[in-house]
Motif scaffolding. Structure first.
Motif, PDB file in Angstrom:
ATOM      1  N   ASP A 140       1.605  12.095 -18.269  1.00 38.03           N
ATOM      2  CA  ASP A 140       2.907  11.711 -18.816  1.00 38.03           C
ATOM      3  C   ASP A 140       4.043  12.478 -18.137  1.00 38.03           C
ATOM      4  OD1 ASP A 140       2.186  14.147 -19.786  1.00 38.03           O
ATOM      5  OD2 ASP A 140       2.626  13.718 -21.888  1.00 38.03           O
ATOM      6  N   ALA A 141       3.833  12.876 -16.896  1.00 39.13           N
ATOM      7  CA  ALA A 141       4.849  13.638 -16.161  1.00 39.13           C
ATOM      8  C   ALA A 141       4.944  13.152 -14.721  1.00 39.13           C
ATOM      9  CB  ALA A 141       4.518  15.132 -16.187  1.00 39.13           C
ATOM     10  N   LEU A 142       6.079  13.454 -14.097  1.00 35.37           N
ATOM     11  CA  LEU A 142       6.283  13.172 -12.685  1.00 35.37           C
ATOM     12  C   LEU A 142       6.539  14.480 -11.953  1.00 35.37           C
ATOM     13  CD1 LEU A 142       8.704  10.066 -12.791  1.00 35.37           C
ATOM     14  CD2 LEU A 142       6.234  10.063 -12.391  1.00 35.37           C
ATOM     15  N   ILE A 143       5.827  14.691 -10.838  1.00 39.14           N
ATOM     16  CA  ILE A 143       6.066  15.850  -9.981  1.00 39.14           C
ATOM     17  C   ILE A 143       6.876  15.359  -8.787  1.00 39.14           C
ATOM     18  CG2 ILE A 143       5.027  17.693  -8.613  1.00 39.14           C
ATOM     19  CD1 ILE A 143       2.517  17.416 -10.320  1.00 39.14           C
ATOM     20  N   CYS A 144       8.104  15.842  -8.672  1.00 44.29           N
ATOM     21  CA  CYS A 144       9.032  15.354  -7.650  1.00 44.29           C
ATOM     22  C   CYS A 144       9.435  16.497  -6.718  1.00 44.29           C
ATOM     23  CB  CYS A 144      10.286  14.755  -8.296  1.00 44.29           C
ATOM     24  SG  CYS A 144       9.939  13.587  -9.629  1.00 44.29           S
ATOM     25  N   MET A 145       9.626  16.161  -5.444  1.00 50.49           N
ATOM     26  CA  MET A 145       9.944  17.173  -4.440  1.00 50.49           C
ATOM     27  C   MET A 145      11.295  16.897  -3.794  1.00 50.49           C
ATOM     28  SD  MET A 145       7.887  18.064  -0.901  1.00 50.49           S
ATOM     29  CE  MET A 145       8.400  16.533  -0.079  1.00 50.49           C
ATOM     30  N   PHE A 146      12.049  17.968  -3.586  1.00 53.51           N
ATOM     31  CA  PHE A 146      13.280  17.905  -2.800  1.00 53.51           C
ATOM     32  C   PHE A 146      13.056  18.790  -1.575  1.00 53.51           C
ATOM     33  CE2 PHE A 146      14.577  16.409  -6.844  1.00 53.51           C
ATOM     34  CZ  PHE A 146      15.668  15.583  -6.638  1.00 53.51           C
ATOM     35  N   ALA A 147      13.055  18.166  -0.402  1.00 50.59           N
ATOM     36  CA  ALA A 147      12.825  18.890   0.844  1.00 50.59           C
ATOM     37  C   ALA A 147      13.730  18.326   1.914  1.00 50.59           C
ATOM     38  CB  ALA A 147      11.358  18.783   1.277  1.00 50.59           C
ATOM     39  N   ASN A 148      13.879  19.055   3.003  1.00 49.12           N
ATOM     40  CA  ASN A 148      14.675  18.576   4.119  1.00 49.12           C
ATOM     41  C   ASN A 148      14.005  17.332   4.698  1.00 49.12           C
ATOM     42  OD1 ASN A 148      16.948  18.856   5.735  1.00 49.12           O
ATOM     43  ND2 ASN A 148      15.849  19.993   7.317  1.00 49.12           N
ATOM     44  N   PRO A 149      14.730  16.205   4.813  1.00 50.25           N
ATOM     45  CA  PRO A 149      14.109  14.974   5.317  1.00 50.25           C
ATOM     46  C   PRO A 149      13.416  15.189   6.652  1.00 50.25           C
ATOM     47  CG  PRO A 149      16.306  14.513   4.484  1.00 50.25           C
ATOM     48  CD  PRO A 149      16.147  16.009   4.470  1.00 50.25           C
ATOM     49  N   LEU A 187       0.833  -1.204   0.000  1.00 52.50           N
ATOM     50  CA  LEU A 187       0.000   0.000   0.000  1.00 52.50           C
ATOM     51  C   LEU A 187       0.865   1.250   0.000  1.00 52.50           C
ATOM     52  CD1 LEU A 187      -2.742  -1.013   2.617  1.00 52.50           C
ATOM     53  CD2 LEU A 187      -3.151  -0.575   0.190  1.00 52.50           C
ATOM     54  N   GLY A 188       1.972   1.186   0.728  1.00 50.84           N
ATOM     55  CA  GLY A 188       2.852   2.347   0.855  1.00 50.84           C
ATOM     56  C   GLY A 188       3.492   2.790  -0.443  1.00 50.84           C
ATOM     57  N   THR A 189       3.547   1.910  -1.441  1.00 53.25           N
ATOM     58  CA  THR A 189       4.136   2.307  -2.727  1.00 53.25           C
ATOM     59  C   THR A 189       3.203   3.219  -3.518  1.00 53.25           C
ATOM     60  OG1 THR A 189       3.287   0.371  -3.926  1.00 53.25           O
ATOM     61  CG2 THR A 189       5.424   0.139  -2.825  1.00 53.25           C
ATOM     62  N   TYR A 190       1.941   3.342  -3.072  1.00 55.41           N
ATOM     63  CA  TYR A 190       0.964   4.166  -3.774  1.00 55.41           C
ATOM     64  C   TYR A 190       0.834   5.575  -3.207  1.00 55.41           C
ATOM     65  CZ  TYR A 190      -0.549   0.067  -6.378  1.00 55.41           C
ATOM     66  OH  TYR A 190      -0.585  -1.034  -7.216  1.00 55.41           O
ATOM     67  N   VAL A 191       1.669   5.927  -2.236  1.00 57.63           N
ATOM     68  CA  VAL A 191       1.654   7.280  -1.688  1.00 57.63           C
ATOM     69  C   VAL A 191       3.089   7.811  -1.672  1.00 57.63           C
ATOM     70  CG1 VAL A 191      -0.370   6.795  -0.254  1.00 57.63           C
ATOM     71  CG2 VAL A 191       1.922   6.543   0.719  1.00 57.63           C
ATOM     72  N   PRO A 192       3.277   9.131  -1.665  1.00 56.04           N
ATOM     73  CA  PRO A 192       4.633   9.688  -1.647  1.00 56.04           C
ATOM     74  C   PRO A 192       5.331   9.449  -0.311  1.00 56.04           C
ATOM     75  CG  PRO A 192       2.998  11.439  -1.482  1.00 56.04           C
ATOM     76  CD  PRO A 192       2.246  10.182  -1.768  1.00 56.04           C
ATOM     77  N   HIS A 193       6.636   9.588  -0.327  1.00 51.25           N
ATOM     78  CA  HIS A 193       7.460   9.330   0.855  1.00 51.25           C
ATOM     79  C   HIS A 193       7.091  10.241   2.019  1.00 51.25           C
ATOM     80  CE1 HIS A 193      11.077   7.551   2.657  1.00 51.25           C
ATOM     81  NE2 HIS A 193      11.298   8.731   3.198  1.00 51.25           N
ATOM     82  N   ILE A 194       6.679  11.474   1.720  1.00 50.91           N
ATOM     83  CA  ILE A 194       6.327  12.417   2.779  1.00 50.91           C
ATOM     84  C   ILE A 194       5.163  11.879   3.612  1.00 50.91           C
ATOM     85  CG2 ILE A 194       4.839  13.764   1.241  1.00 50.91           C
ATOM     86  CD1 ILE A 194       5.539  16.241   2.829  1.00 50.91           C
TER      87      ILE A 194
END
Length: 510
Positions: free
Chosen positions: A117-126, A32-39
């Protein structure tokens, strides 16, 4: 009193059963966790419960937008192959996405959303976003502003934020360079190729958890970095990494660049930063997070993971009616708390209508094109003989309900064959619909705004909705239009709202 002595071997069997059940649940939670973002995984690893109130938080972040060029042409060509077409589209998009996701994760980025056809990716402080997500709950009746986070300068960031943003933006640029070096082109060996356009924006990101209808919540990001992408992506040519003016000011002394319209094409990196890949979460997966995760995941995915042996709940070709709904009224983000409450109310209205007609909310996102909801009818676990009519009625009701809130919208409705299933990789994926009909729905949404038609349908939706015995919808034929990816003119129809329609409509859920 009654006392019964339980044999030790029976206790051992019970313990083994409990361990086995726990292992199965952990595997399920991990999937299930693979279907949501890491945040969100960070949030659930500490606070596993489902949301109970809408939530908003604001923190510095850099957004990397990976836009695949050639996807429309790919859909058009493979659609000529009939039923195999959408399946081949999914195969190739998954192959490319998988490589891109791996590269983003290697650089410490978080794939937030799959936007077609795109990916929205985030770079943030862990941990920054997850920490804020745990404490940012708000009561819909509370209209207080967010508390200030210290002294802020240009763009609303503190001095510490600006230093952090510099590092995050360099990481995103390095990731973009790595991807354009290794993965700039995908060759299908079937007569077509895919290339990449990359745009980067930086600033205060607003993240929301909104919704709640029937226990369904949506994670949404908005704010300055997304707004910057509206020009950065368009100004990026194939193989380039283009950053916004704001992002450029953060890294100008460490990179070489050249103007691209309002933005900057990064030609080289003179002084980079250390690459930091994602680190495994120490308390994950945890079995008590299952319910919380499910509240963010479509029922089609849950059904597939729960009963994957049941035929029809895997990747498959289906006839579906697809809705793209764009909010064309601007909702101010100046006060993030007020913005959250407005988006929460808007989404609840749309969820209520979609669920009443037993449709599925596929996605709710803000990207370089605006804030859009994607819904579908005819996907598992619910399908009906009159799904096109349900889709049309849903579009009309959503437009009416939003208009009553002083929110304008434009909606595209199409019907046809789609390949539905998971796209992405084994570490990050989303449930998606792939096919020419999905792209056309998005095009009609845009056309509805330009033509001030509010809702536009394609010919199959018009024909099937009109022929339904319970239909009371009238349609106004409009002049055929040109849309991107189509050689011929597309017939379009504007549905007119039946005055007698209410929640007791015979096609609505009782």
């Amino acid at each position: 009193a009654f006392c019964h002595v339980v044999p030790e071997d029976h206790l051992a069997d019970e313990k083994a059963d409990e361990q086995g059940t726990s292992a199965v649940t952990k595997t399920l939670v991990s999937n299930l966790g693979t279907y949501v973002p890491h945040i969100l995984l960070e949030r659930f690893s500490v606070s596993p419960e489902s949301p109970s109130l809408p939530l908003v938080c604001e923190f510095p972040a850099t957004i990397l937008f990976l836009d695949i060029s050639g996807f429309t042409s790919l859909n058009e060509k493979l659609a000529l192959l009939g039923p195999r077409g959408p399946e081949l589209v999914s195969k190739h998009i998954n192959s490319y996405f998988s490589s891109l996701i791996t590269a983003v994760n290697e650089h410490g980025g978080d794939v937030l959303k799959f936007a077609g056809d795109a990916l929205i990716c985030m770079f943030a402080n862990p941990g920054t976003g997850a920490s804020a997500l745990r404490r940012g709950h708000i009561d819909p009746s509370d209209d207080l502003r967010l508390e200030p986070r210290g002294s802020r300068g240009e763009g609303g960031e503190t001095e510490g934020d600006r230093e952090l943003l510099e590092t995050l933006t360099l990481r995103a640029v390095q990731c973009g360079f790595d991807i354009q070096t290794r993965l700039r082109e995908y060759d299908s060996n079937e007569g077509f190729s895919l290339t990449l356009h990359i745009g980067i924006g930086a600033g205060n990101l607003i993240s929301l958890i909104v919704g709640s209808v029937e226990g369904s919540w949506e994670f949404l990001v908005s704010g300055e970095p997304l707004a910057q992408l509206r020009t950065a992506v368009d100004n990026s040519q194939s193989g380039e990494v283009v950053v916004s003016q704001k992002a450029w000011r953060l890294i100008a002394d460490k990179c070489d660049g050249e103007p691209r319209g309002e933005d900057i094409w990064i030609k080289s990196i003179r002084q980079g930063v250390a690459v930091k890949a994602f680190v495994e979460l120490p308390n994950w997966p945890r079995v008590d997070a299952e319910g919380g995760l499910r509240s963010f995941i479509p029922l089609a995915v849950q059904a597939r993971l729960d009963s994957h042996q049941i035929e029809g709940w895997g990747d498959e070709l289906r006839v579906a009616t697809v809705l793209f709904v764009k909010l064309t009224s601007e909702i101010s983000e100046e006060d993030p708390r007020h913005y959250c409450l407005q988006i929460h109310k808007v989404l609840k209205v749309m969820q209520t209508v979609v669920f009443r007609y037993e449709g599925m909310v596929r996605q709710f996102l803000a990207d370089d094109k605006g804030t859009v909801l994607i819904a579908a009818f005819g996907l598992p676990p619910c399908s009906h003989h009159d799904d096109p009519l349900r889709g049309v009625l849903t579009a009309l009701e959503i437009h009416r309900e939003l208009h009553a809130m002083d929110i304008d919208s434009s909606i595209g409705v199409t019907t046809g064959q789609v390949f539905c299933g998971s796209v992405g990789s084994s570490v990050r994926q989303e449930y998606a619909m792939v096919g020419d009909v999905v792209n056309l729905s998005a095009r009609l949404m845009v056309a509805a705004e330009k033509l001030k038609a509010f809702v536009l349908c394609d010919q199959p939706s018009f024909e099937q909705a009109s022929s339904s015995h319970s239909s009371s919808v009238l349609f106004q034929p409009l002049d055929p239009i040109h849309v991107k990816g189509k050689q011929h003119l597309i017939p379009i129809y504007r549905p007119l709202f039946p005055s007698s329609l209410s929640s007791s409509s015979p096609v609505a859920k009782k």
